[in-house]
Design a protein around this motif. Structure first.
Motif, PDB file in Angstrom:
ATOM      1  N   ILE A   3      -2.549  -1.091   0.867  1.00 49.25           N
ATOM      2  CA  ILE A   3      -2.716  -2.507   1.239  1.00 49.25           C
ATOM      3  C   ILE A   3      -3.210  -2.642   2.674  1.00 49.25           C
ATOM      4  N   ILE A   4      -2.722  -1.757   3.566  1.00 46.92           N
ATOM      5  CA  ILE A   4      -3.146  -1.810   4.972  1.00 46.92           C
ATOM      6  C   ILE A   4      -3.646  -0.432   5.375  1.00 46.92           C
ATOM      7  N   LYS A   5      -4.826  -0.418   5.977  1.00 46.13           N
ATOM      8  CA  LYS A   5      -5.376   0.855   6.450  1.00 46.13           C
ATOM      9  C   LYS A   5      -5.735   0.713   7.925  1.00 46.13           C
ATOM     10  N   ILE A   6      -5.142   1.558   8.734  1.00 47.00           N
ATOM     11  CA  ILE A   6      -5.360   1.527  10.183  1.00 47.00           C
ATOM     12  C   ILE A   6      -6.155   2.767  10.542  1.00 47.00           C
ATOM     13  N   THR A  25      -1.835   4.629   6.846  1.00 43.95           N
ATOM     14  CA  THR A  25      -2.051   3.813   5.656  1.00 43.95           C
ATOM     15  C   THR A  25      -0.698   3.350   5.135  1.00 43.95           C
ATOM     16  N   ILE A  26      -0.670   2.119   4.655  1.00 43.20           N
ATOM     17  CA  ILE A  26       0.555   1.535   4.109  1.00 43.20           C
ATOM     18  C   ILE A  26       0.272   1.148   2.662  1.00 43.20           C
ATOM     19  N   GLU A  27       1.153   1.616   1.789  1.00 42.31           N
ATOM     20  CA  GLU A  27       0.980   1.363   0.353  1.00 42.31           C
ATOM     21  C   GLU A  27       1.605   0.029  -0.036  1.00 42.31           C
ATOM     22  N   THR A  28       1.039  -0.617  -1.033  1.00 40.53           N
ATOM     23  CA  THR A  28       1.602  -1.854  -1.569  1.00 40.53           C
ATOM     24  C   THR A  28       3.048  -1.620  -2.005  1.00 40.53           C
ATOM     25  N   GLY A  29       3.938  -2.507  -1.563  1.00 44.16           N
ATOM     26  CA  GLY A  29       5.331  -2.440  -1.988  1.00 44.16           C
ATOM     27  C   GLY A  29       6.209  -1.519  -1.167  1.00 44.16           C
ATOM     28  N   SER A  61      -7.480  -2.780   8.388  1.00 39.44           N
ATOM     29  CA  SER A  61      -7.977  -3.533   7.242  1.00 39.44           C
ATOM     30  C   SER A  61      -6.826  -3.875   6.316  1.00 39.44           C
ATOM     31  N   PHE A  62      -6.956  -5.073   5.747  1.00 40.26           N
ATOM     32  CA  PHE A  62      -5.936  -5.602   4.845  1.00 40.26           C
ATOM     33  C   PHE A  62      -6.620  -5.848   3.512  1.00 40.26           C
ATOM     34  N   GLN A  63      -6.214  -5.141   2.487  1.00 39.92           N
ATOM     35  CA  GLN A  63      -6.858  -5.203   1.177  1.00 39.92           C
ATOM     36  C   GLN A  63      -8.374  -5.058   1.311  1.00 39.92           C
TER      37      GLN A  63
END
Ligand code: ADP
Ligand code: ADP
Length: 225
Positions: A3-6, A25-29, A61-63
């Motif tokens: 969901i979020i990529k830095i 990177t952050i995964e959905t949920g 980035s968000f989605q």
């Protein structure tokens, strides 16, 4: 899914490097906790994810879309207790974002969503109280419900329980885990309390010296349940 990529994210204050080429990177949920020493750049990173401040390089980035301004899908809860409108009741504070949302919720939707989130944070009996009549924990419960009532995809939390006594803090943590399981909101939670991170997070990031020093999958959380 991500969901979020830095990518390669940097931030300077007065020519001092606060964040240095962060990749994350952050995964959905996911329930992600960011820990690290005071002054280590945790709040700065959260503010960049939320689009509240500008970076000096790299991107968030968000989605799949570049973040360069605040986004209604990504809402912040702060540590301070004075983030509520003092002249509004608990219920009025919580319904405020719905009444001011570009989505234009109907009266029925506003009543239903407000009721759902008042119950979720266990404030039903206090819905007509004003902020000055509430304990610190209840104020944070109100702030959490107000952040979630528009059903954002991501909740950013900046040491939200940092000023609470230990018992209240534990209660709020348990409520937060219940909410996270029910709503499956992606949570990015900043704390300097390692025990809090171990209690809450699936993934823990240690931020120090402006870099991600370690990423830990928290296995102790599952063994608690
Ligand atoms: P943490 O949340 O880990 O305590 P912060 O992100 O708040 O760290 O701050 C990191 C560093 O950046 C600190 O040295 C802080 O003083 C500095 N800083 C944060 N915001 C600003 C600002 N708006 N202007 C100048 N310096 C800042
Ligand atoms: P925390 O420790 O929770 O990260 P701080 O007390 O460091 O929070 O910062 C509170 C606010 O002050 C933040 O919005 C941050 O951007 C700002 N800030 C922090 N340090 C500085 C600074 N040196 N100059 C200007 N603003 C700052």
């Amino acid at each position: 899914s991500v969901i979020i990529k830095i990518s390669n994210l940097s931030k300077l204050y007065n020519d001092r490097s606060i964040l240095k080429n962060i990749d994350l990177t952050i995964e959905t949920g996911e329930f992600l906790c960011i820990i690290g020493p005071s002054g280590g750049g945790k709040s700065t990173l959260l503010n960049l994810i939320g689009g509240f401040i500008k970076s000096d390089g790299g991107s968030v980035s968000f989605q799949g879309e570049t973040v360069n301004k605040p986004n209604r899908e990504c809402i912040m809860v702060f540590q301070e207790f004075d983030q509520l409108f003092p002249w509004k009741t608990v219920q009025e504070n919580i319904e405020f974002p719905l009444k001011n949302d570009p989505h234009h919720y109907s009266k029925t939707e506003i009543a239903a969503l407000t009721g759902t989130y008042i119950d979720m944070v266990k404030l039903h009996e206090f819905k007509d109280f004003y902020p000055h009549q509430l304990s610190g924990g209840m104020k944070q419960r109100t702030a959490i419900a107000r952040a979630l009532v528009t059903t954002p995809k991501v909740l950013l939390m900046d040491e939200p329980f940092g000023s609470l006594d230990i018992l209240t803090k534990t209660e709020l943590q348990d409520t937060m885990l219940e909410i996270w399981k029910k709503t499956q909101t992606t949570i990015v939670f900043v704390t300097h309390d390692v025990r809090e991170a171990l209690h809450l997070a699936d993934q823990i990031i240690i931020l120090g010296d402006g870099t991600v020093q370690q990423r830990i999958e928290n296995k102790t959380k599952d063994s608690e349940e």
